[in-house]
Design a protein around this motif. Structure first.
Motif, PDB file in Angstrom:
ATOM      1  N   HIS A   1       0.811  -1.226   0.000  1.00 38.14           N
ATOM      2  CA  HIS A   1       0.000   0.000   0.000  1.00 38.14           C
ATOM      3  C   HIS A   1       0.841   1.272   0.000  1.00 38.14           C
ATOM      4  CE1 HIS A   1      -3.807  -2.017   0.169  1.00 38.14           C
ATOM      5  NE2 HIS A   1      -3.271  -2.847   1.033  1.00 38.14           N
ATOM      6  N   ASP A   2       2.087   1.139  -0.422  1.00 39.94           N
ATOM      7  CA  ASP A   2       2.966   2.306  -0.507  1.00 39.94           C
ATOM      8  C   ASP A   2       2.397   3.385  -1.425  1.00 39.94           C
ATOM      9  OD1 ASP A   2       5.111   1.948   1.153  1.00 39.94           O
ATOM     10  OD2 ASP A   2       6.584   2.188  -0.445  1.00 39.94           O
ATOM     11  N   ILE A   3       1.711   2.982  -2.473  1.00 36.02           N
ATOM     12  CA  ILE A   3       1.158   3.986  -3.390  1.00 36.02           C
ATOM     13  C   ILE A   3      -0.360   4.045  -3.278  1.00 36.02           C
ATOM     14  CG2 ILE A   3       3.118   3.810  -4.982  1.00 36.02           C
ATOM     15  CD1 ILE A   3       1.081   2.361  -6.917  1.00 36.02           C
ATOM     16  N   GLY A   4      -0.915   3.435  -2.259  1.00 34.98           N
ATOM     17  CA  GLY A   4      -2.371   3.490  -2.059  1.00 34.98           C
ATOM     18  C   GLY A   4      -3.131   2.633  -3.056  1.00 34.98           C
ATOM     19  N   GLU A   5      -4.432   2.837  -3.109  1.00 35.07           N
ATOM     20  CA  GLU A   5      -5.283   2.074  -4.023  1.00 35.07           C
ATOM     21  C   GLU A   5      -4.936   2.361  -5.476  1.00 35.07           C
ATOM     22  OE1 GLU A   5      -8.069  -0.174  -3.736  1.00 35.07           O
ATOM     23  OE2 GLU A   5      -6.888  -0.359  -1.889  1.00 35.07           O
ATOM     24  N   PRO A   6      -4.763   1.337  -6.307  1.00 35.09           N
ATOM     25  CA  PRO A   6      -4.497   1.576  -7.731  1.00 35.09           C
ATOM     26  C   PRO A   6      -5.721   2.136  -8.452  1.00 35.09           C
ATOM     27  CG  PRO A   6      -4.542  -0.786  -7.251  1.00 35.09           C
ATOM     28  CD  PRO A   6      -4.728  -0.090  -5.943  1.00 35.09           C
ATOM     29  N   LEU A   7      -5.492   3.146  -9.292  1.00 33.51           N
ATOM     30  CA  LEU A   7      -6.584   3.781 -10.044  1.00 33.51           C
ATOM     31  C   LEU A   7      -6.436   3.565 -11.548  1.00 33.51           C
ATOM     32  CD1 LEU A   7      -6.528   7.235  -8.189  1.00 33.51           C
ATOM     33  CD2 LEU A   7      -7.934   5.237  -7.644  1.00 33.51           C
ATOM     34  N   MET A   8      -5.200   3.531 -12.002  1.00 32.72           N
ATOM     35  CA  MET A   8      -4.939   3.395 -13.445  1.00 32.72           C
ATOM     36  C   MET A   8      -3.693   2.552 -13.652  1.00 32.72           C
ATOM     37  SD  MET A   8      -5.459   7.394 -14.575  1.00 32.72           S
ATOM     38  CE  MET A   8      -4.761   8.066 -13.065  1.00 32.72           C
TER      39      MET A   8
END
Lengths: 347, 347, 347, 347
Positions: free
Chosen positions: D143-150
């Motif tokens: 979760h270093d970059i949080g929820e994936p969006l794209m």
């Protein structure tokens, strides 16, 4: 509030400075010009459509009451004479490196400036204005990487011409590292030793190239400085400071990245003139701005010119002896200590 | 065609090699084990479910007719004895560094191996199997960057423990550069001088750290090698070869690139064991493969172990004297010249 | 040969332009100012010590015979009125985006300028002056990567404020890509479709963020353009052109590289104002230089403002429908074709 | 504890797997082989000096009591038959992609495997074993970059041969992204739309190249996936996940950096076989290790093969219609949910 310049010397670097003051920067104007070559003076006035008086010699330029600041861009051996005269006249001077031909000459200028009582002189060590070095200094000053312990740097040119001699590796090339590195780490030089690697086949017969200088500072920093003026692939300036808590590298020059024919590439400059073009603009703009705002120049001082000369002398001796040579220790006068290192803001 | 190993020493590195031969690599088997610590032997047999005999000492392992090759992973001072015995028994040996505790010991091994008449020994200098160094050597051998003139390299560890002493900067750390660099450029060492930068606050009291070694080769290459074992930020191995026509850098370790909190970052290894893990696998796989295919090992030889010992000795002396110290010149015997440097193919 | 400016609007961007014309650039001077807010006008005159007349409205500024060029930095809906008046008065205009509030307004300006007979207007699309885009265009124009087939670009801001609405993703953000991309590849837009990924938790309730626009050009180039104004990590502008023979990427912003705490990092800008600061300087310097040298502005024209407006309208419609929307096709008049795209030289 | 393999199909990929099991990996052995081409079987036994029985067809290989696991490397249309037979015989199967020629065939395999009661099948989607994707997944899972969006990804080949058709952009090329991306973000596909950019001149007449697929997942992630099999410059796999708090990129392939002729370059692979070589080794080693340790394979399952088939079908339909096509929604049975995604440890 325009700063009116008298220019002494209209060779290559003189013309470039005239051009940037006239067409790029704000707040300056060329009002007087001299050169030993009359044709050169006329052509520069034509080319840049200057509204400037032509004078027969440096003294008459300096004495012109219309002149606020003197730009010394003559050949090196003539610098001391013009700078001394400008100081005596109480005029600002922007002098290209070297400040004088000898350390003694630099010392005389330092003493004259102190006697005169006010900082007037800025030396054209433009690297302190390069955005990369400024950012690197910001990182160092922030203590992000802790106390500096070592520096690795390289100064590579694609090729040198036939007039370039082994001692110019110091006086023309390493001189820029000499100025910028002690400024970068707020330290002073103590000794230097030179190593001569295998010579490249691309160097002319008389030239020792590459050369490696190991400099030690008073605080104990060891600097590994490579000068390689026939590296054959481009103009490449690198600088890496190794601290107690990390390492900081001078940025690579920004370039489009291409993917083509099995390679991912960025371009390396080949023409050295492009590398520090912005820094040249900024040093002169800062010279004008700081005089306007504070009444004195803010950049590299006569003292910096003197330190560079002392250090060069030791490097040249080390080239001859192959031994570790001490660099003369001199105490910075209060007169120069009070000068802020560089309030110039990078944006 | 399985190569049957007898293992002498089941400490950390011994267990790792046992694990990789048993569970990762192809073509090898552990059939005999000894260690001064009986419990260690039993635990290793249990852990890896080895079908291996336990022996009381190195001699009995070496003499076991079931053993084709001896893996020497005992502590350094014991290496020479085991390697000599294996050579006398005509068995293959894979010996961790150092080959022997002294240059004289290495020389005795070289002479014994030559007398015995066949290459039997490989020394555990794993960097020659690292894909980065292999690729770097490929670039150098292709003459893409022309004749090498200079090398800049760094060997940085996050931190050292209290047992690490200033001479181990040579014997444990620089030793890897000593082996891999002369192999990389097909050259021999001539002299070395040491510089001691300001000491980092992160080093313990007795330790000089960092240290800079300037090595010169017979062909005139000048090597600037930094050893910094308390660099505080990671395990970082760099190597850059500057040639007549260009420069080649060892690749950075591959890592996910993240953009986060105002930074674009890649990870630097902190645990050194991860850096050369693939190289450890490949050196042992190559040891087995080349014996199977050609009847002799193909990697770093006893001669390479001897060269490393001679060079280390000069580096240690240079640490004491501060002067440029000559490195003993020795002629490579035909016996070792005929050995291909590394036919091992990278994929 | 100083170009004398009358400024209409002294808000944030107006003050910045006044500052750069006064203190950074060469050849311009502020001589007249107006703003709906009288205090703002006075404070700007004080702050920059302008020798400028204060006028009650845009018409009086434009009519002042002392004014050579009008700088339109009022709020968007007022732009058309001032630009039309300046054209009628035959004066040069530098107008911040948008040229007019509607495509019809832009069309009226185009027609007025053509009728007037001479190029007078430059629109403040500064990206065409960014050294990265200029270098990227140079690579494309050199055919180094062949015919362009695809473009991937991203426009990311750290965060947006509460006034930022979903349609501003087009009118304030994507608008810069709209202008610069068709210039980059010498092509015209044909259609657009929008995709809405999962919304980030960092966006306010009313806002759709991120958004992906797929634009197709007449030549068949497919552009994947991401707008993400709450990306949370920095201001990040990327652009990559995929051609028949290779790929070219807009350079990353140059930054010191640090090695620290297990990471190798460069900085990403967080403040968007720093990203295109040089480009803002260059667009205004070029406006002044090209008028001085050729009698007309050289940068983005009224026609470019019109194209941007048409394309924006289709993007806004596509946000509503979710379908592929056609972009109105218009023929570029000879009047604008003859204008060199950008003779401005990057150095 | 050697896993004994029967091999069905000794074409290119079959030989490679036989080679790695025999000469590189640990714990496997080839004991039975069949191929429609008798000469191929004999030559492979000779080349790798296999101690293996030759069988007339897949059934006889599968039934050989000496065979523990079946390696299905025949041509695609034959896969289903062999896999079904192996399941019925209760034997482990490693099957190259595709698992079956149709989604229905995959479904039959899934049902047979569930009915049989134990996981037996692993599909050869090797990217999940690539160290770059494994590291990327580790970053995402942390979760270093949080929820994936794209997700933005590209799959580029230097060139395609004459047998490569437009639908193979899905079935042979995009299929790898289809498998690895939903695994990477623990999500399922919902829809797909295709865009066809301008065709490259390097593609043969019948082929549409490049193609852009926009996939949407159930969680709302929008994936921009470019397939470009005649990109002309190299084999280039890119993948970038944009999350709520940052971005993570698949690492570039590691390479020596050279500075030469005005360029700073790294190499891009041209031969695709080199890119995932380590991943091929690791998938088969993991197949063997996990069967030895847990009694069942640990990698991509029949269910993953089925999902890939369903998604491919929708992509192929989208190529035909140009519209957004829904991807069939299927509920993952508990039987496959219990399977750990990948306990395989990267080192």
């Amino acid at each position: 509030m325009t700063l009116k310049f008298g220019v002494i010397g209209t060779g290559a670097i003189g013309r470039e400075h005239i051009n940037r003051i006239t067409n790029t920067l704000s707040g300056g104007k060329i009002v007087a010009v001299t050169d030993v070559n009359n044709e050169a003076v006329k052509s520069v006035i034509d080319e840049f459509q200057l509204d400037a008086a032509i004078f027969p010699d440096d003294h008459s330029v300096i004495k012109d009451p219309n002149v606020d600041a003197v730009l010394v861009t003559s050949w090196g051996p003539a610098h001391e004479h013009s700078v001394m005269a400008a100081i005596e006249a109480g005029k600002y001077v922007f002098c290209e490196k070297p400040l004088a031909a000898t350390a003694e000459g630099c010392q005389r200028i330092v003493q004259a400036e102190m006697k005169q009582g006010k900082r007037l002189v800025q030396v054209g060590f433009m690297r302190r204005y390069d955005s990369g070095y400024v950012e690197l200094k910001r990182v160092l000053d922030s203590h992000d990487i802790g106390e500096p312990l070592m520096i690795r740097c390289v100064h590579r040119n694609t090729s040198s011409n036939e007039n370039y001699t082994s001692d110019m590796a110091v006086s023309d090339t390493l001189i820029h590292e000499i100025d910028v590195l002690h400024w970068l780490v707020n330290d002073e030089y103590q000794s230097v030793q030179v190593f001569f690697p295998k010579k490249t086949k691309h160097a002319l017969g008389h030239l020792i190239d590459p050369q490696i200088f190991i400099l030690e500072t008073k605080a104990g920093i060891v600097i590994q400085a490579e000068v390689f003026v026939n590296c054959n692939y481009g103009y490449d300036i690198q600088c890496e400071v190794i601290g107690e808590d990390g390492v900081a590298h001078l940025p690579e020059v920004s370039s489009v990245v291409t993917r083509k024919e099995g390679k991912r590439s960025t371009e390396i400059l080949v023409d050295w003139k492009l590398r520090f073009q912005d820094a040249y603009d900024k040093e002169l703009q800062d010279f004008m701005d700081s005089i306007r705002k504070t009444g004195k120049p803010n950049g590299p001082s006569s003292w910096d010119g003197y330190i560079a000369a002392i250090t060069s002398d030791a490097c040249l001796k080390a080239q001859q002896t192959g031994e570790k040579e001490l660099i003369q220790s001199v105490e910075k006068p209060v007169f120069y200590q009070n000068t802020p290192q560089l309030s110039f803001k990078q944006t």
